[in-house]
Design a protein around this motif. Structure first.
Motif, PDB file in Angstrom:
ATOM      1  N   LEU A  73     -39.168   9.766  86.112  1.00 11.15           N
ATOM      2  CA  LEU A  73     -39.114   9.908  84.667  1.00 11.15           C
ATOM      3  C   LEU A  73     -40.488   9.674  84.035  1.00 11.15           C
ATOM      4  CD1 LEU A  73     -37.444  10.420  82.170  1.00 11.15           C
ATOM      5  CD2 LEU A  73     -36.839   8.003  82.128  1.00 11.15           C
ATOM      6  N   MET A  74     -41.208   8.657  84.522  1.00 14.39           N
ATOM      7  CA  MET A  74     -42.525   8.371  83.948  1.00 14.39           C
ATOM      8  C   MET A  74     -43.521   9.474  84.228  1.00 14.39           C
ATOM      9  SD  MET A  74     -43.100   4.240  84.259  1.00 14.39           S
ATOM     10  CE  MET A  74     -42.847   4.170  86.040  1.00 14.39           C
ATOM     11  N   SER A  75     -43.341  10.187  85.347  1.00 11.35           N
ATOM     12  CA  SER A  75     -44.252  11.294  85.640  1.00 11.35           C
ATOM     13  C   SER A  75     -44.076  12.433  84.640  1.00 11.35           C
ATOM     14  CB  SER A  75     -44.014  11.813  87.069  1.00 11.35           C
ATOM     15  OG  SER A  75     -42.766  12.493  87.168  1.00 11.35           O
ATOM     16  N   MET A  76     -42.850  12.560  84.105  1.00 12.64           N
ATOM     17  CA  MET A  76     -42.580  13.588  83.110  1.00 12.64           C
ATOM     18  C   MET A  76     -42.808  13.070  81.689  1.00 12.64           C
ATOM     19  SD  MET A  76     -39.151  15.441  84.622  1.00 12.64           S
ATOM     20  CE  MET A  76     -38.218  13.927  84.883  1.00 12.64           C
ATOM     21  N   THR A  77     -42.530  11.784  81.498  1.00 11.79           N
ATOM     22  CA  THR A  77     -42.612  11.181  80.170  1.00 11.79           C
ATOM     23  C   THR A  77     -43.296   9.821  80.275  1.00 11.79           C
ATOM     24  OG1 THR A  77     -40.501  12.244  79.658  1.00 11.79           O
ATOM     25  CG2 THR A  77     -41.281  10.580  78.108  1.00 11.79           C
ATOM     26  N   PRO A  78     -44.615   9.783  80.279  1.00 16.54           N
ATOM     27  CA  PRO A  78     -45.315   8.492  80.341  1.00 16.54           C
ATOM     28  C   PRO A  78     -44.936   7.559  79.190  1.00 16.54           C
ATOM     29  CG  PRO A  78     -46.831  10.316  80.738  1.00 16.54           C
ATOM     30  CD  PRO A  78     -45.543  10.920  80.275  1.00 16.54           C
ATOM     31  N   ASP A  79     -44.431   8.137  78.103  1.00 17.41           N
ATOM     32  CA  ASP A  79     -44.082   7.328  76.942  1.00 17.41           C
ATOM     33  C   ASP A  79     -42.907   6.394  77.203  1.00 17.41           C
ATOM     34  OD1 ASP A  79     -46.004   8.859  75.817  1.00 17.41           O
ATOM     35  OD2 ASP A  79     -44.716   9.929  74.418  1.00 17.41           O
ATOM     36  N   VAL A  80     -42.168   6.595  78.285  1.00 16.17           N
ATOM     37  CA  VAL A  80     -41.009   5.755  78.530  1.00 16.17           C
ATOM     38  C   VAL A  80     -41.417   4.297  78.709  1.00 16.17           C
ATOM     39  CG1 VAL A  80     -40.939   6.048  81.067  1.00 16.17           C
ATOM     40  CG2 VAL A  80     -38.834   5.570  79.797  1.00 16.17           C
ATOM     41  N   ARG A  81     -42.562   4.053  79.312  1.00 10.66           N
ATOM     42  CA  ARG A  81     -43.033   2.670  79.478  1.00 10.66           C
ATOM     43  C   ARG A  81     -43.465   2.085  78.138  1.00 10.66           C
ATOM     44  NH1 ARG A  81     -46.084   1.217  84.787  1.00 10.66           N
ATOM     45  NH2 ARG A  81     -43.995   0.468  85.341  1.00 10.66           N
ATOM     46  N   ILE A  82     -44.111   2.893  77.312  1.00 12.75           N
ATOM     47  CA  ILE A  82     -44.482   2.441  75.966  1.00 12.75           C
ATOM     48  C   ILE A  82     -43.231   2.114  75.164  1.00 12.75           C
ATOM     49  CG2 ILE A  82     -45.473   3.217  73.764  1.00 12.75           C
ATOM     50  CD1 ILE A  82     -47.543   4.776  75.407  1.00 12.75           C
ATOM     51  N   SER A  83     -42.203   2.953  75.289  1.00 16.28           N
ATOM     52  CA  SER A  83     -40.952   2.721  74.566  1.00 16.28           C
ATOM     53  C   SER A  83     -40.282   1.442  75.033  1.00 16.28           C
ATOM     54  CB  SER A  83     -40.015   3.914  74.743  1.00 16.28           C
ATOM     55  OG  SER A  83     -40.556   5.080  74.150  1.00 16.28           O
ATOM     56  N   ALA A  84     -40.291   1.193  76.346  1.00 19.34           N
ATOM     57  CA  ALA A  84     -39.686  -0.028  76.878  1.00 19.34           C
ATOM     58  C   ALA A  84     -40.397  -1.264  76.347  1.00 19.34           C
ATOM     59  CB  ALA A  84     -39.722  -0.007  78.403  1.00 19.34           C
ATOM     60  N   ARG A  85     -41.694  -1.221  76.290  1.00 24.07           N
ATOM     61  CA  ARG A  85     -42.442  -2.370  75.777  1.00 24.07           C
ATOM     62  C   ARG A  85     -42.224  -2.541  74.282  1.00 24.07           C
ATOM     63  NH1 ARG A  85     -47.804  -1.016  79.448  1.00 24.07           N
ATOM     64  NH2 ARG A  85     -47.060  -2.057  81.345  1.00 24.07           N
ATOM     65  N   ALA A  86     -42.142  -1.420  73.549  1.00 22.89           N
ATOM     66  CA  ALA A  86     -41.850  -1.505  72.118  1.00 22.89           C
ATOM     67  C   ALA A  86     -40.474  -2.105  71.880  1.00 22.89           C
ATOM     68  CB  ALA A  86     -41.935  -0.112  71.482  1.00 22.89           C
ATOM     69  N   ASN A  87     -39.528  -1.769  72.744  1.00 20.22           N
ATOM     70  CA  ASN A  87     -38.179  -2.330  72.650  1.00 20.22           C
ATOM     71  C   ASN A  87     -38.217  -3.843  72.857  1.00 20.22           C
ATOM     72  OD1 ASN A  87     -35.181  -1.684  72.538  1.00 20.22           O
ATOM     73  ND2 ASN A  87     -35.293  -2.795  74.484  1.00 20.22           N
ATOM     74  N   ARG A  88     -38.999  -4.266  73.834  1.00 16.86           N
ATOM     75  CA  ARG A  88     -39.113  -5.701  74.113  1.00 16.86           C
ATOM     76  C   ARG A  88     -39.785  -6.442  72.953  1.00 16.86           C
ATOM     77  NH1 ARG A  88     -36.012  -8.472  77.630  1.00 16.86           N
ATOM     78  NH2 ARG A  88     -36.801 -10.589  77.634  1.00 16.86           N
ATOM     79  N   ASP A  89     -40.814  -5.826  72.400  1.00 14.04           N
ATOM     80  CA  ASP A  89     -41.506  -6.444  71.264  1.00 14.04           C
ATOM     81  C   ASP A  89     -40.585  -6.545  70.043  1.00 14.04           C
ATOM     82  OD1 ASP A  89     -43.774  -6.665  72.819  1.00 14.04           O
ATOM     83  OD2 ASP A  89     -44.750  -4.891  71.946  1.00 14.04           O
ATOM     84  N   PHE A  90     -39.787  -5.494  69.829  1.00  8.07           N
ATOM     85  CA  PHE A  90     -38.827  -5.519  68.715  1.00  8.07           C
ATOM     86  C   PHE A  90     -37.840  -6.666  68.893  1.00  8.07           C
ATOM     87  CE2 PHE A  90     -34.523  -4.566  67.343  1.00  8.07           C
ATOM     88  CZ  PHE A  90     -34.688  -4.294  65.989  1.00  8.07           C
ATOM     89  N   LEU A  91     -37.358  -6.853  70.102  1.00  6.67           N
ATOM     90  CA  LEU A  91     -36.421  -7.951  70.369  1.00  6.67           C
ATOM     91  C   LEU A  91     -36.998  -9.266  69.871  1.00  6.67           C
ATOM     92  CD1 LEU A  91     -33.905  -9.245  71.774  1.00  6.67           C
ATOM     93  CD2 LEU A  91     -35.284  -9.329  73.857  1.00  6.67           C
ATOM     94  N   GLY A  92     -38.256  -9.522  70.209  1.00 13.43           N
ATOM     95  CA  GLY A  92     -38.878 -10.769  69.789  1.00 13.43           C
ATOM     96  C   GLY A  92     -38.946 -10.894  68.280  1.00 13.43           C
TER      97      GLY A  92
END
Length: 275
Positions: free
Chosen positions: A48-67
């Motif tokens: 998935l990351m090879s097709m959409t590198p943004d998935v890792r950015i989205s995961a980190r944004a999700n974690r930051d939002f949680l905080g």
């Protein structure tokens, strides 16, 4: 951590964990740089990351939002008890750590359907006290609400924060996600908060064209991406706090979003308060 080095607690054994198919929670752990995942999860995540590198950015944004969201409901809305459904692989700072950075007396019940989360709950989630773990599926909300750990730790006469972080997009339309949210939130008294994030196609229209959602088709949970109009009804019965249901990077950011980042975060998030 290698596949063989997971430590199992709370009576679970390796045989109870399906390592033949990728699990979204373990893929999410990999996106965040964690090690509590298996080869099948890593292969799916890398594809998935090879097709959409943004998935890792989205995961980190999700974690930051949680905080940001957890600190907000504790500091501004007086929340002292939290039910975190679909908590995923423990990743510090976990919900109880975030909440107790504001108020040390917050109680937390973690809920997840992945035995790997249960396997690590004792060491990583429950060792500080005033926290419990329930192995249950969001699709059966009554089992969550009636779980002994929930009934023992959560006082439903006092406000509760219900966290549904990156979990509802794994509940298909046929499984009635709105009904699931209504059942869970219906048990909450006035003053309670709903904290929710959800994956979307609104900022990445090319996803379906490129077949990127197909990565999840062999996973233990299918991916149901929804637009803002499909996510907003989950907040029925709650008043959205400012700035409403927005792209995660735009929800009360600690720092202004970088110009290139907003279009790369593929999730909405919001916090609602029950009047």
């Amino acid at each position: 951590m290698t596949d063989q080095s997971h430590q199992f607690h709370r009576g679970f054994t390796p045989e109870q964990i399906d390592t033949s198919r990728p699990h979204p929670a373990r893929m999410y752990d990999y996106y965040l740089g964690g090690s509590d995942n298996y080869e099948v999860d890593r292969e799916a995540a890398e594809r998935l990351m090879s097709m959409t590198p943004d998935v890792r950015i989205s995961a980190r944004a999700n974690r930051d939002f949680l905080g940001r969201a957890v600190r907000t409901v504790v500091r501004e809305h007086g929340i002292r008890q939290i039910i975190d459904v679909g908590t995923g692989i423990p990743t510090s700072p976990n919900t109880h750590e975030l909440a107790r950075s504001v108020s040390p007396d917050v109680r937390v019940v973690y809920v997840d359907n992945d035995p790997i989360v249960a396997a690590h709950a004792d060491a990583k989630l429950l060792n500080s006290g005033n926290a419990e773990f329930v192995l249950a599926d969001i699709r059966r909300p009554e089992e969550i609400l009636e779980a002994p750990a929930v009934r023992e730790l959560i006082d439903f006469d006092q406000p509760v924060a219900l966290l549904l972080i990156a979990v509802l997009h794994f509940v298909g339309d046929a499984e009635d996600p709105a009904g699931v949210v209504a059942a869970l939130s219906g048990a909450l008294p006035s003053g309670s908060c709903l904290v929710l994030t959800h994956a979307t196609l609104d900022f990445h229209d090319e996803w379906e064209v490129d077949g990127r959602a197909d990565v999840y088709k062999n996973a233990t949970a299918q991916l149901s991406l929804r637009g803002r109009d499909g996510i907003l009804p989950f907040f029925d019965g709650f008043d959205l706090v400012d700035p409403g249901l927005v792209q995660l990077s735009r929800w009360r950011p600690d720092d202004p979003p970088r110009d290139a980042e907003p279009g790369r975060v593929a999730l909405y998030g919001g916090v609602g308060v029950k009047p």
